[in-house]
Each structure stands twice: as structure tokens, then as C-alpha cells.
Design a protein around this motif. Structure first.
Motif: not given
Length: 577
Positions: A176, A202-203, A206-209, A213, A239
Motif C-alpha cells: 500500500p 492503496s486502501l 492498507s491496515q491503517d486506512k 481515505l 477509521s
């Protein structure tokens, strides 16, 4: 933690401000080791774990131990170098990456990290040479191209950086970080639709979005896709509701869609749930200012200055705030303060020029406008304002020159044509004045103001029928546009039709009769009647009636003088009957 913000410290304000989440090194090299010596590997993994938890000095100690226990383990040197990167000790990082290469000359990851460290100390040429070696020894390693792209982006070579990110994504589509950074470059280059595709990619992985976003919402906002901007901003907040950037985008989107309550609520919610900063209070203040909550806007802008006393944006907008509330002295003080911090602030110079013009100091206004124009040659409004300064100073040739420039650079500014027409009328060029007035009319036929303004030009040229036609059409468009009614009253006065002028006065509301415009035209008519030897008895009586009304409200020596002339005129007319 080494992050993209650290690597791209000079890669544009948006990048520097917002990217704080991605570690592009440690996760990639945990398993790098060419030795099976368990104690060395244990110390290396221990050091990696300590580094990930922010215990950098302890991590260095354990990783040094790993290198001593297994001097031929490139992984230990690589991870020690990575830890020095975290400390921004680039020289030590380079030493360890070079040692890793000395142990294993084919280790592409060591070369890539070595090149990254070189780029951090500004040696882009050296970095590129080392990246080429990394590529030579492993042309299929996506991280080589990722780090290479970062170094290029950091140096402002965004086109080349794109190519490296593209190559990295083709080799590893599920990373990502790479697609995100590619999206950032596209965003910086205002290629918002393409950036959306990269952030969306990437979204997925990704774990951390939050960041993806947030930038998706920002891109949609730039494209005026307000509903999509609102959707992604809300998802970003869901998120991670501890960051205020997404709230700001949400508020901005609501502002664009005219939803005042939702816009201001977004700022309030962010203030209650996130850590605020200078820019947040500036944005909040500007939103309040947009909705004419002047006092509340001032409060937020002052909060921004309390956090950052020399923030030029906050200081400038406080000046604008005072300007909107017509507190000109305070506005001038804030704009002057902006210039103390940045003498080349074009808009502050422009606003000080406008304030000087309003005070009647046209020379000083010109000085400010000239300085502003040197810094912002695209601001065609400056040419118009400079023309008006010269006009006020009766330097008509200079005024004409700047009106021409204004029309040349901004051919749709009707007011420039109208003002230039007045100037031409003053110079006696009746034909050209009419042409400019007609040009203004043709550009904006259905505007009450334009019709009135064109009528005023015709009135100056003694084209009474044309003037009356424009004033009447202005009233047809806006029946309450009393300025046009007063224009008609002046036309009748100039034609000697005083009774019709008084009929117009009679038709106006009491509210209008308290305006300065009404008083000025009334004074004109009364003065004309007083100085016209051919006026009738009924007209003189009308005029005396209005003199008395005027004097009931105002103690005015000029009106009193006119009344005395009219009284004498009335006496003479009656004596001759």
C-alpha cells in the motif's frame, strides 16, 4: 519510527504535513540473514523489536552485539543501519549499509538503503549510482524501486519518481505504501482523478486506512465531487477520529454545498475529539467568516495566533476580519504586521492600498498597489485600482493607461469599461466614451447596476434620453433599485423638468429619503431651481416645501441659503402677477 514524512521532508506541504504512518524499512528486512547462528539472530531480532518500540539506543546496543557475534551476517548490519536512520544519524547508517555490502556484494536491499541514506544527506547523484547497483544485483526487488522513487521525489524529480513507483507496483501490487506515495505525487501535480485510482488501490491493502481515505476525500473535494468528498471524509473519521484533517475536509465540503450547520458542527466535533492546531483554528475562523459570524471568526483566528503568534495566514485573515466589520484602523494594523513578517505579501499590500484609497491618500495607495503588482502581475484588479487613483488625482493620461491595461488583461470587467467611459467623457471624447459604455452594457444587459452605471455615463454626456432609458430598465429589472429612480430625477432636473423630479421624490419611501444619495440629488434639484430664472411659481413652491423638510432634519447652511433665494424668487413672481 522512520516514516515517509521524514524521508520526504521537502516534498511539498501536503506530504510533509500528513504522512506519518508508513514504515518502509523494518518490516521488509526482519528476515534478512545469511547465517544460522542462533545467538546472533536472537540479538538481531531483539534489537529489531526494541527499535520498533522506540527504544533506539537499546536497539543499537543489541544490534551491535549481533554484528560482533556474526560479522558475516549482512542482516545485522542492515538492521543496525536502519536504526541509525531512525535517529537521523545518516553517516553511521551509511557505514553499516556499506559493511553489509562488503559482507554480501549482491545484497540489493543494503544498496537500496545505502542510497536512501545518501539522498537524506543531499547526495542524490551518489544515491542514484548506488540504486543502479541495487537494480543490477536484483532488478526484481520492488523495494529498490520504492526507495529510489522516494529519493527522487525528495529531490523534486517527481516525473522520474513516478516511473520508479510504477515499476515497484508492477513487481509488488499489494504494497500500500508505494501506490499511496504515487498518489501523493499525482495529487501534488493536481492530477486528482489519477491520484484517486492510486489511493483507492492503496486502501485495499492498507491496515491503517486513514491516510488513503483522507486523500481520497481531498481529491474529490478538489474535483468538486462534494458528496464523494463527504463520504470519504466520514470514513476517514470513522477509521481514526483523533485527527482533525478529515474533519476540515468534511467542513469544507459542507461549506461548498451551502450546509452551514453541518459545516460548523464538523469543526465543533473536531475541537471536542481531536488535538487542534494553528491551521485548524484558521480554517474554522475562515468558515465562520464566510457565514458572516464575524465576532466568532475573530475569536478562532485569535486562538490560532495564541498558538503561533507569527502565523502570517492568521494575522492576515484577522486583518480581513476587521476590514469586513469596517474597523479600518485595526485592519490596517494587522496588514502592516503581515508586512513586518513578510514584506512581499502581495495581498496585504493590495489591502493597504485599498485602505489608503478609502482614506483619500491616493499617492500612498499607488505606492502599495505598485509593490503588490510587482509581486502579483496576474491581479488585474490592481490595474483598475491604480487607474482610479490616478483618476482621483486628475492625472487622466495615467488613469487612461491603466484602464486600458485592465481591459486588456481582464476584458470581462464591466466596471473597468464604465470607469474608463467616465474618464473619456471628462476628456471630451464623447464618441469613445459612448463606445465603452455600450461595451459594458452588452456584456451585462440584465444587471440593474450595469444599466444604472451606463446611464450615469450617458447623463454626463448630456445624452438624456439614453440615460433615462437605462435608468428605467434598471428599475424594470429591480423595482426597488432607488438609485435608478434618483438618476431619473436628475435627468428631469437637467432637462429643466423640475416638477417631474419632485414627482419622483414623492414616489420614494421614507427610508430612501434618509439616504445620502437622496439628499445629494435633492440638493442638486433645489439648487438648479434656485438658479433658474425661468422657473414657475408652482415649481418654486415645490422647492420651498422640500427645503423646509430638509431643514426640519438638518441644520444646513447651503439649504438655508437656497431657501432664502427661493423665497425671494417666490416674492418676485407673485409681485409680477
Amino acid at each position: 519510527m522512520t516514516n515517509v514524512k521524514d524521508v520526504l521532508w521537502n516534498f511539498g506541504e501536503e506530504i510533509k504535513k500528513n504522512i506519518e504512518k508508513f514504515d518502509i524499512f523494518v518490516k521488509k528486512y526482519k528476515a534478512v540473514s545469511q547465517t544460522s547462528q542462533i545467538p546472533s539472530t536472537a540479538y538481531m531480532n531483539w534489537g529489531i523489536e526494541l527499535a520498533q518500540n522506540g527504544k533506539t539506543d537499546e536497539a543499537i546496543d543489541k544490534l551491535r552485539t549481533a554484528t560482533l557475534m556474526a560479522s558475516q551476517n549482512p542482516g545485522a548490519y542492515i538492521n543496525l543501519g536502519i536504526t541509525f536512520l531512525r535517529k537521523k544519524d545518516f553517516e553511521e547508517a551509511i557505514k553499516n549499509f556499506r559493511q553489509a555490502v562488503k559482507v554480501d556484494k549482491y545484497n540489493s536491499k543494503a544498496y537500496a538503503l545505502w542510497a536512501s541514506a545518501l539522498s537524506e544527506i543531499g547526495d542524490l547523484k551518489g544515491a542514484i549510482d548506488i540504486y543502479k547497483l541495487a537494480q543490477k544485483y536484483d532488478s526484481r526487488d520492488p523495494d529498490v524501486y520504492l526507495n529510489w522513487g522516494i529519493s527522487l521525489a525528495k529531490a523534486g524529480k517527481k516525473r522520474e519518481a513516478r516511473e520508479k513507483f510504477k515499476k515497484s507496483v508492477s513487481l509488488n501490487p499489494i504494497n500500500p505504501v508505494t501506490s499511496f506515495l504515487w498518489g501523493l505525487i499525482l495529487y501534488e501535480d493536481a492530477e486528482y482523478q489519477e491520484a484517486i485510482s492510486k489511493f483507492s488501490h492503496s486502501l485495499i491493502y492498507s491496515q491503517d486506512k486513514y491516510d488513503a481515505l483522507y486523500y481520497l476525500s481531498l481529491c474529490h473535494l478538489k474535483l468538486n465531487n462534494y458528496e464523494s468528498a463527504i463520504k470519504y471524509a466520514k470514513e476517514a473519521i470513522k477509521s481514526d477520529n483523533t485527527q482533525n484533517d478529515a474533519y476540515t475536509v468534511l467542513a469544507d465540503a459542507y461549506l461548498k454545498t451551502g450546509e452551514e450547520e453541518k459545516c460548523l458542527n464538523a469543526f465543533t466535533e473536531a475541537n471536542n475529539t481531536t488535538q487542534t492546531n494553528t491551521q485548524f483554528f484558521i480554517n474554522w475562523g475562515l468558515a465562520l467568516q464566510h457565514y458572516h459570524h464575524i465576532d466568532e471568526a475573530r475569536e478562532k483566528l485569535n486562538q490560532a495566533i495564541m498558538i503561533e503568534p507569527n502565523n502570517i495566514i492568521a494575522i492576515f485573515n484577522l486583518g480581513v476580519n476587521y476590514l469586513l466589520s469596517k474597523e479600518y484602523t485595526q485592519a490596517e494594523e494587522f496588514f502592516a504586521r503581515v508586512l513586518e513578517l513578510n514584506p512581499n505579501h502581495a495581498q496585504a499590500l493590495f489591502n493597504l492600498g485599498a485602505l489608503s484609497f478609502d482614506k483619500g491618500d491616493y499617492r500612498q495607495a499607488l505606492d502599495f498597489y505598485k509593490k503588490s503588482l510587482q509581486l502579483d502581475k496576474k491581479n488585474t484588479r490592481i490595474y483598475y485600482n491604480m487607474a482610479n487613483c490616478y483618476y482621483k488625482l486628475t492625472e487622466l493620461d495615467n488613469a487612461a493607461q491603466y484602464f486600458k491595461k485592465c481591459i486588456e488583461y481582464c476584458p470581462n470587467l464591466t466596471q473597468a469599461y464604465i470607469s474608463y467611459a467616465h474618464l473619456l467623457a471628462d476628456k471630451g471624447d464623447s464618441l469613445e466614451a459612448q463606445r465603452k459604455a455600450r461595451s459594458a452594457y452588452l456584456m451585462d444587459k440584465e444587471s440593474s447596476y450595469t444599466n444604472f452605471a451606463v446611464g450615469a455615463v450617458y447623463l454626463k454626456l448630456n445624452k438624456f434620453d439614453d440615460a433615462a432609458e437605462r435608468f428605467e430598465y434598471a428599475l424594470k429589472l429591480s423595482p426597488d433599485y432607488y438609485i435608478a429612480s434618483l438618476g431619473i430625477a436628475e435627468v428631469y432636473c437637467r432637462q429643466g423638468k423640475y416638477e417631474k423630479s419632485f414627482e419622483v421624490f414623492e414616489s420614494l419611501s421614507e427610508q430612501v429619503k434618509n439616504t445620502n444619495e437622496y439628499m445629494n440629488i435633492l440638493y442638486l434639484v433645489l439648487n438648479c431651481v434656485a438658479n433658474d430664472n425661468n422657473t414657475t411659481h408652482s415649481v418654486v413652491n415645490y422647492a420651498l416645501k422640500y427645503c423646509n423638510k430638509f431643514l426640519e432634519q438638518y441644520n444646513n447652511d447651503k439649504i438655508l441659503e437656497i431657501k432664502n433665494i427661493l423665497s425671494e424668487k417666490k416674492y418676485q413672481i407673485e409681485a409680477n402677477q
